[in-house]
Design an enzyme around this catalytic site. Structure first.
Site, PDB file in Angstrom:
ATOM      1  N   THR A  48      66.087   3.781  46.104  1.00 48.45           N
ATOM      2  CA  THR A  48      65.031   4.036  45.321  1.00 48.45           C
ATOM      3  C   THR A  48      65.687   3.746  43.757  1.00 48.45           C
ATOM      4  O   THR A  48      64.861   3.533  42.902  1.00 48.45           O
ATOM      5  CB  THR A  48      64.463   5.212  45.418  1.00 48.45           C
ATOM      6  N   TYR A 136      73.829   5.800  56.330  1.00 51.12           N
ATOM      7  CA  TYR A 136      72.526   5.435  55.797  1.00 51.12           C
ATOM      8  C   TYR A 136      71.912   4.393  56.613  1.00 51.12           C
ATOM      9  O   TYR A 136      72.448   3.136  56.303  1.00 51.12           O
ATOM     10  CB  TYR A 136      72.572   5.040  54.235  1.00 51.12           C
ATOM     11  N   LYS A 165      70.785   9.289  57.271  1.00 50.83           N
ATOM     12  CA  LYS A 165      69.467   8.982  56.944  1.00 50.83           C
ATOM     13  C   LYS A 165      68.927   8.050  57.685  1.00 50.83           C
ATOM     14  O   LYS A 165      69.212   6.914  57.917  1.00 50.83           O
ATOM     15  CB  LYS A 165      69.462   8.766  55.475  1.00 50.83           C
TER      16      LYS A 165
END
Length: 301
Positions: A48, A136, A165
């Protein structure tokens, strides 16, 4: 750090730009906003944050700003991965020196390495520091998935490997990991639509873009699950449904930046190419979402 602190809503902050430059003052204000609104930590340079649009120096300075602004109030997780081992080493070394509490390292993108390559890549990085680190896992952007056997090899050979994640629509894999590695294995939800379901089966927290917009609600959702208030957590999840969907009306973080601007959280919804700002049609659609959620009225008040 005590990895028991590594849980809850840890939003991946956007990067505010102004006239083409990173607005570091605005970034520091975002960190403070997150902490005041109840977030349990800060994720720096996640997807993001548009890290592919940032230089190594900019990513490193953002880490410095986040750590200084947080001032030990909540854990700061630094995302330090890139497609290049050398660049990832630079980013990781800086985050460790700067005092990040934990690291999140994306699977190398574009190259589509085999699983044995992923194992050696991560172990090479883990040798450089003693920080807790996580994978991730976002194959939709990197074109490579991680298998349970690969996680097992990392767990066996790196004592600082603590979790992932998980930005994949696969609850079964979450249960496999927790059954194999135990409840202390940190799994953060990376897809908004799975926030409540994945936490209900054992994920320890959220790393969701929508946390930039509604940090208080996401923090309360986590806390409801921890207190076994399943009905309350489900109600919060349903309350977030349309906003969660709106985050992906266009490529993240285009919608989230526009909505943050509309609510006065950031001054401009500026991007760097090839990312671009929301179209007038998308703006109108997102305004409708914010209005139905009662957020425009609240912001005006």
């Amino acid at each position: 750090m005590d990895i028991s602190r590594l849980k809850g809503s840890i939003p991946p902050l956007i990067t505010p730009f102004r006239n083409g430059d990173v607005d570091y003052d605005a970034y520091a204000a975002l960190v403070d906003f997150q902490i005041r609104e109840g977030s349990h930590g800060i994720l720096v340079n996640g997807t993001t944050s548009e890290p592919a649009s940032l230089t190594v120096d900019e990513r490193n300075r953002i880490v410095d700003i986040a750590i200084a602004a947080a001032a030990g109030r909540v854990p700061v997780v630094a995302a330090t991965g890139s497609q290049s081992l050398a660049e990832t080493e630079q980013l990781t070394d800086h985050a460790v020196r700067a005092g990040a509490d934990a690291l999140l390292i994306v699977t190398p993108y574009y190259s589509k390495p085999p699983q044995r390559g992923l194992v050696e890549y991560y172990l090479r990085l883990a040798e450089r520091h003693d920080k807790p680190w996580m994978v991730y896992h976002i194959p939709g952007r990197t074109a490579v998935s991680v298998t349970l056997d690969t996680f097992r090899a990392l767990k066996d050979r790196s004592p600082t490997f603590v979790g992932m994640k998980h930005a994949v629509n696969d609850l079964g894999f979450v249960t496999e990991c927790l059954t194999t590695f135990g409840d202390d294995f940190r799994i953060f939800v990376g897809l908004e639509e799975l926030s409540f379901p994945m936490m209900a089966i054992g994920a320890c927290g959220l790393m969701n873009a929508v946390g930039n917009l509604r940090p208080d609600v996401l923090a309360r959702l986590c806390e409801a699950v921890w207190s076994s208030d399943i009905c309350g957590a489900r109600a919060l999840h349903e309350r977030l449904l349309e906003i969660n969907q709106a985050v992906f009306f266009d490529t993240n973080p285009i919608p989230i930046k526009y909505m943050m601007k509309r609510l006065g959280i950031i001054p401009e919804n500026e991007h760097r190419l090839p990312m671009v700002s929301a179209t007038p049609e998308l703006e109108s659609r997102l305004d409708g979402v914010l209005e139905r959620a009662g957020l425009l009225k609240a912001a005006a008040a």
